[in-house]
Scaffold this motif. Structure first.
Motif, PDB file in Angstrom:
ATOM      1  N   GLY A 113       0.793  -1.221   0.000  1.00  0.00           N
ATOM      2  CA  GLY A 113       0.000   0.000   0.000  1.00  0.00           C
ATOM      3  C   GLY A 113       0.824   1.269   0.000  1.00  0.00           C
ATOM      4  O   GLY A 113       2.061   1.259   0.061  1.00  0.00           O
ATOM      5  N   ILE A 114       0.124   2.410  -0.043  1.00  0.00           N
ATOM      6  CA  ILE A 114       0.725   3.729  -0.235  1.00  0.00           C
ATOM      7  C   ILE A 114       0.484   4.585   1.009  1.00  0.00           C
ATOM      8  O   ILE A 114      -0.639   5.055   1.244  1.00  0.00           O
ATOM      9  CB  ILE A 114       0.105   4.435  -1.461  1.00  0.00           C
ATOM     10  CG1 ILE A 114       0.158   3.526  -2.698  1.00  0.00           C
ATOM     11  CG2 ILE A 114       0.786   5.769  -1.722  1.00  0.00           C
ATOM     12  CD1 ILE A 114      -0.723   4.012  -3.838  1.00  0.00           C
ATOM     13  N   PRO A 115       1.501   4.840   1.842  1.00  0.00           N
ATOM     14  CA  PRO A 115       1.316   5.643   3.055  1.00  0.00           C
ATOM     15  C   PRO A 115       1.171   7.142   2.805  1.00  0.00           C
ATOM     16  O   PRO A 115       0.892   7.880   3.759  1.00  0.00           O
ATOM     17  CB  PRO A 115       2.595   5.370   3.862  1.00  0.00           C
ATOM     18  CG  PRO A 115       3.278   4.228   3.199  1.00  0.00           C
ATOM     19  CD  PRO A 115       2.847   4.258   1.775  1.00  0.00           C
ATOM     20  N   ASP A 116       1.346   7.597   1.572  1.00  0.00           N
ATOM     21  CA  ASP A 116       1.275   9.037   1.292  1.00  0.00           C
ATOM     22  C   ASP A 116      -0.034   9.649   1.807  1.00  0.00           C
ATOM     23  O   ASP A 116      -0.056  10.816   2.218  1.00  0.00           O
ATOM     24  CB  ASP A 116       1.391   9.300  -0.215  1.00  0.00           C
ATOM     25  CG  ASP A 116       2.709   8.800  -0.792  1.00  0.00           C
ATOM     26  OD1 ASP A 116       2.970   7.580  -0.678  1.00  0.00           O
ATOM     27  OD2 ASP A 116       3.459   9.614  -1.357  1.00  0.00           O
ATOM     28  N   LEU A 171       8.200  -2.648   2.305  1.00  0.00           N
ATOM     29  CA  LEU A 171       7.101  -3.256   1.554  1.00  0.00           C
ATOM     30  C   LEU A 171       6.095  -2.230   1.049  1.00  0.00           C
ATOM     31  O   LEU A 171       5.319  -2.534   0.136  1.00  0.00           O
ATOM     32  CB  LEU A 171       6.378  -4.294   2.431  1.00  0.00           C
ATOM     33  CG  LEU A 171       7.210  -5.511   2.843  1.00  0.00           C
ATOM     34  CD1 LEU A 171       6.386  -6.455   3.700  1.00  0.00           C
ATOM     35  CD2 LEU A 171       7.737  -6.245   1.603  1.00  0.00           C
ATOM     36  N   THR A 172       6.057  -1.041   1.615  1.00  0.00           N
ATOM     37  CA  THR A 172       5.116  -0.034   1.136  1.00  0.00           C
ATOM     38  C   THR A 172       5.618   0.561  -0.180  1.00  0.00           C
ATOM     39  O   THR A 172       6.796   0.412  -0.546  1.00  0.00           O
ATOM     40  CB  THR A 172       4.920   1.079   2.179  1.00  0.00           C
ATOM     41  OG1 THR A 172       6.185   1.672   2.473  1.00  0.00           O
ATOM     42  CG2 THR A 172       4.302   0.522   3.447  1.00  0.00           C
ATOM     43  N   THR A 173       4.741   1.258  -0.870  1.00  0.00           N
ATOM     44  CA  THR A 173       5.085   1.866  -2.159  1.00  0.00           C
ATOM     45  C   THR A 173       4.709   3.346  -2.145  1.00  0.00           C
ATOM     46  O   THR A 173       4.051   3.825  -1.220  1.00  0.00           O
ATOM     47  CB  THR A 173       4.365   1.155  -3.311  1.00  0.00           C
ATOM     48  OG1 THR A 173       2.936   1.242  -3.113  1.00  0.00           O
ATOM     49  CG2 THR A 173       4.753  -0.311  -3.380  1.00  0.00           C
ATOM     50  N   ARG A 174       5.140   4.057  -3.178  1.00  0.00           N
ATOM     51  CA  ARG A 174       4.815   5.471  -3.316  1.00  0.00           C
ATOM     52  C   ARG A 174       3.721   5.657  -4.358  1.00  0.00           C
ATOM     53  O   ARG A 174       3.451   4.769  -5.175  1.00  0.00           O
ATOM     54  CB  ARG A 174       6.060   6.250  -3.767  1.00  0.00           C
ATOM     55  CG  ARG A 174       7.302   6.037  -2.908  1.00  0.00           C
ATOM     56  CD  ARG A 174       7.142   6.579  -1.507  1.00  0.00           C
ATOM     57  NE  ARG A 174       6.929   8.028  -1.503  1.00  0.00           N
ATOM     58  CZ  ARG A 174       6.748   8.744  -0.391  1.00  0.00           C
ATOM     59  NH1 ARG A 174       6.750   8.160   0.781  1.00  0.00           N
ATOM     60  NH2 ARG A 174       6.573  10.048  -0.464  1.00  0.00           N
ATOM     61  N   GLY A 208      11.080  -7.465   5.227  1.00  0.00           N
ATOM     62  CA  GLY A 208      10.842  -6.113   4.740  1.00  0.00           C
ATOM     63  C   GLY A 208       9.881  -5.307   5.584  1.00  0.00           C
ATOM     64  O   GLY A 208       9.640  -4.132   5.292  1.00  0.00           O
ATOM     65  N   LEU A 209       9.331  -5.913   6.626  1.00  0.00           N
ATOM     66  CA  LEU A 209       8.382  -5.195   7.472  1.00  0.00           C
ATOM     67  C   LEU A 209       9.053  -4.053   8.221  1.00  0.00           C
ATOM     68  O   LEU A 209      10.244  -4.104   8.537  1.00  0.00           O
ATOM     69  CB  LEU A 209       7.751  -6.151   8.489  1.00  0.00           C
ATOM     70  CG  LEU A 209       6.792  -7.218   7.940  1.00  0.00           C
ATOM     71  CD1 LEU A 209       6.416  -8.200   9.042  1.00  0.00           C
ATOM     72  CD2 LEU A 209       5.541  -6.569   7.347  1.00  0.00           C
ATOM     73  N   ALA A 210       8.254  -3.041   8.534  1.00  0.00           N
ATOM     74  CA  ALA A 210       8.735  -1.975   9.418  1.00  0.00           C
ATOM     75  C   ALA A 210       9.030  -2.570  10.794  1.00  0.00           C
ATOM     76  O   ALA A 210       8.419  -3.559  11.193  1.00  0.00           O
ATOM     77  CB  ALA A 210       7.672  -0.882   9.529  1.00  0.00           C
TER      78      ALA A 210
END
Length: 509
Positions: free
Chosen positions: A232-235, A266-269, A456-458
C-alpha cells in the motif's frame, strides 16, 4: 495489591477495570463514611417523624401513593428486593459483577442515598472477599435504573439468592459464611438505595469501553501490517492531509500509521504500482479516527456516570430536603453505548474489507488466491473471510440502537425508559465480535507478510508479526484455525501485544 478509595468522586474507567479483574481492593474513605452516616440519620428522623417520603413511607412505582406504616418500613424493603429479583438469562461474568459492586458502592458513598454505613461496608466486604452474587443478565429497562438485576446483588447481602465464592456457586447465606461475613437485615430505604441506579449498564459499558479502546489502538497496527502485505501507499497519511480536515482523532490515527510504517521496505509510493489505494486502506485515519470519536464520547459519559448518584429519592442534608427525581434514567449511557457499538461495528466492517483484499487474488496485487500455498488443492484462508463476514453481519444487527425503544411500565407511571442495559450488553457483543474480525485480519496479514518477505516489514509491525507468530504458525497446510482465532482475539482484547509495538514505535495515540 492496589487499594481503590470509594469516595463517590474519584473513580476512573481504568480503576473500575482493575477492580473488575481482581487486581484491586476497595476501601470506604473516612469522609464518605461520615457523609453516609449523616444521610442515614436523616432517614431515621423522617421515619420517626412519620413524614411522607417515596420509598421510605410509601410503596414503589405506581404504589407511590400508598402510605406505609413506620412499623412496616423494614418489611417494605425486604419485599422490594424479593419481588424485584426476577431477572433472567445467563449470569453476568465475574469481572462485570465486581464492577457492578464497586460502582454501586461508589454511588452510595456520595451520601445522598440514606443507607447505613454497615450495609455499605458489607457490600464492599463482599467485593473484597470475592463473594460475587449470581446476577442474570436480562430484565432491566434502564429506568428506574437496573432494578431487576441489581436486586440479585441485594439478595445476597440479605443472605438470600446465590453467589459464587472461591469458584463455588452457593446459596447466598453459605457464600457469606464461607467468607466469614454475616448478612444484614434491611431497614428503611436501604433496599431502594441498593437497587435504584444504573450500575449494571455502567459496569458493562465501562468494561466494554476499556476493551474497545484496546482494539481501536491495535487495529491501527493490524491495518498497517495489512497495508504492507498489499504493498500500500502511506502518502495518504501525510500530516498536511490530516491538518486540512483537523479532527484530532483522525490526526492521531494518521500519526500512528506514519510511526508504525517507518522503515518499511514493503510499502510503495504514489504511482509506483498504483496511484491510490482502495478506501479500506486510504481512509484509515478517517474511519478509525471516527471510531475513536465515538469512544471518546462514551468515555466522557461513563466517567460522569461512575461517580454519580443515580438513585431516587435523593437526600440533601444542607437543605434538609428529600427530592424525588430521575437520575436513575439511563438515557445518557444508552446513547453512549449505542454510539460505541456503531463505531466498533464499523471498525470491524472496514477490517473485514481489508481481509477480503488480502485473500482475493483480483485485489491482492499478486498474492496467491486465499493465501494458499497450494491453491486449489488447499483452500488456505478462504473461509476465515467468511467468518469475518458473518460476524460483521451480526454486528450490523446488534448495532441497531436500543435507545430508540421504550415500553411503558408500572401501569404507565414509568412511561419512558432507556433500554440502556440492552445497549450496553449489545455493545459488549459487538466488541467481542470485532476482536475476532481483527484476529482474522491479523492472521491473514501475517500470512501475506510471510509471502512478501517478513524481513521487509517496518520494525513496529514486525514486533506485532513476531508476537502473532508465537501464537499462530504459518499456514503452510490447511488446518482448523478456530482455536487460534479465539486465542488471538483474547490477546487483542487484553491488550497483550500493544506494549511490544510501542517499545519500537513509541507511544501510540
Amino acid at each position: 495489591m492496589r487499594t481503590i478509595s470509594v469516595d463517590g468522586q474519584g473513580l476512573t474507567p481504568e480503576a473500575v477495570a482493575a477492580a473488575a479483574a481482581g487486581g484491586a481492593k476497595a476501601a470506604l474513605s473516612r469522609e464518605a463514611e461520615a457523609r453516609v452516616r449523616e444521610s442515614r440519620n436523616m432517614v431515621e428522623e423522617l421515619v420517626a417523624a412519620g413524614e411522607i417520603a417515596y420509598g421510605v413511607s410509601t410503596g414503589f412505582g405506581k404504589f407511590s401513593d400508598v402510605h406505609i406504616s413506620s412499623h412496616d418500613t423494614a418489611r417494605l424493603q425486604i419485599n422490594l428486593i424479593r419481588s424485584h429479583a426476577c431477572a433472567v438469562g445467563n449470569p453476568l461474568p465475574a469481572d462485570t459483577v465486581r464492577a457492578i459492586m464497586l460502582l454501586r458502592a461508589n454511588a452510595l458513598a456520595k451520601g445522598f442515598s440514606g443507607i447505613r454505613p454497615e450495609t455499605l461496608r458489607l457490600l464492599i466486604d463482599c467485593l473484597n472477599h470475592d463473594v460475587l452474587p449470581v446476577v442474570p443478565e436480562q430484565g432491566s429497562l434502564g429506568a428506574s435504573g437496573d432494578l431487576a438485576p441489581l436486586s440479585h446483588v441485594a439478595l445476597v447481602l440479605m443472605g438470600e439468592g446465590e453467589a459464587f465464592c472461591r469458584g463455588e456457586r452457593l446459596p447466598g447465606a453459605a457464600a457469606l459464611a464461607k467468607a466469614g461475613l454475616r448478612p444484614i437485615a434491611l431497614q428503611a430505604k436501604e433496599g431502594l438505595a441498593l437497587i435504584n441506579g444504573t450500575q449494571i449498564m455502567t459496569a458493562v459499558g465501562t468494561l466494554t469501553y476499556v476493551k474497545a479502546l484496546r482494539l481501536a489502538r491495535i487495529a491501527d497496527v493490524i491495518a498497517a501490517l495489512t497495508l504492507e502485505g498489499l504493498r500500500g501507499i502511506p502518502d495518504a497519511f501525510a500530516e498536511e492531509v490530516q491538518l486540512a480536515r483537523p479532527y484530532p482523532e483522525q490526526i492521531g490515527v494518521a500519526r500512528n500509521l506514519r510511526a508504525l510504517l517507518r522503515g518499511s521496505a514493503l510499502t510503495t509510493r504514489q504511482g509506483e504500482l498504483r496511484v491510490q489505494d482502495a478506501y479500506s486502506l486510504r481512509c484509515l485515519p478517517q474511519v478509525h479516527g471516527a471510531t475513536r470519536q465515538a469512544l471518546d464520547y462514551a468515555r466522557d459519559k461513563l466517567s460522569i456516570e461512575i461517580n454519580a448518584a443515580t438513585d431516587n429519592p435523593l437526600l440533601f442534608l444542607a437543605e434538609g430536603k428529600v427530592v424525588s427525581g430521575g437520575n436513575f434514567h439511563g438515557q445518557p449511557i444508552a446513547f453512549a453505548m449505542d454510539l460505541l457499538k456503531i463505531g466498533m461495528s464499523e471498525l470491524a466492517n472496514i477490517a473485514e474489507r481489508r481481509t477480503e483484499r488480502l485473500v482475493n487474488p483480483a485485489l491482492s496485487g499478486g498474492l496467491p488466491a486465499f493465501l494458499s500455498r497450494d491453491p486449489g488443492l488447499g483452500s488456505g484462508l478462504m473461509i476465515t473471510q467468511y467468518v469475518s463476514a458473518s460476524l460483521v453481519s451480526e454486528n450490523k444487527v446488534l448495532a441497531h440502537p436500543a435507545s430508540v425503544d421504550s415500553i411503558p411500565s408500572s401501569a404507565n407511571q414509568e412511561d419512558h425508559v432507556s433500554m440502556g442495559t440492552t445497549s450496553a450488553r449489545h455493545a459488549a457483543q459487538v466488541v467481542a465480535n470485532a476482536a475476532k474480525v481483527l484476529a482474522v485480519e491479523l492472521i491473514c496479514a501475517a500470512e501475506a507478510a510471510e509471502l512478501r518477505g517478513a524481513d521487509g516489514l517496518a520494525p513496529a509491525t514486525r514486533a506485532l508479526y513476531d508476537r502473532l507468530r508465537g501464537a499462530v504458525k504459518p499456514v503452510t497446510e490447511d488446518r482448523s484455525l478456530t482455536g487460534e482465532i479465539e486465542r488471538v482475539a483474547a490477546a487483542l482484547l487484553a491488550g497483550e501485544w500493544l506494549g511490544a509495538v510501542e517499545a519500537v514505535a513509541g507511544p501510540l495515540y
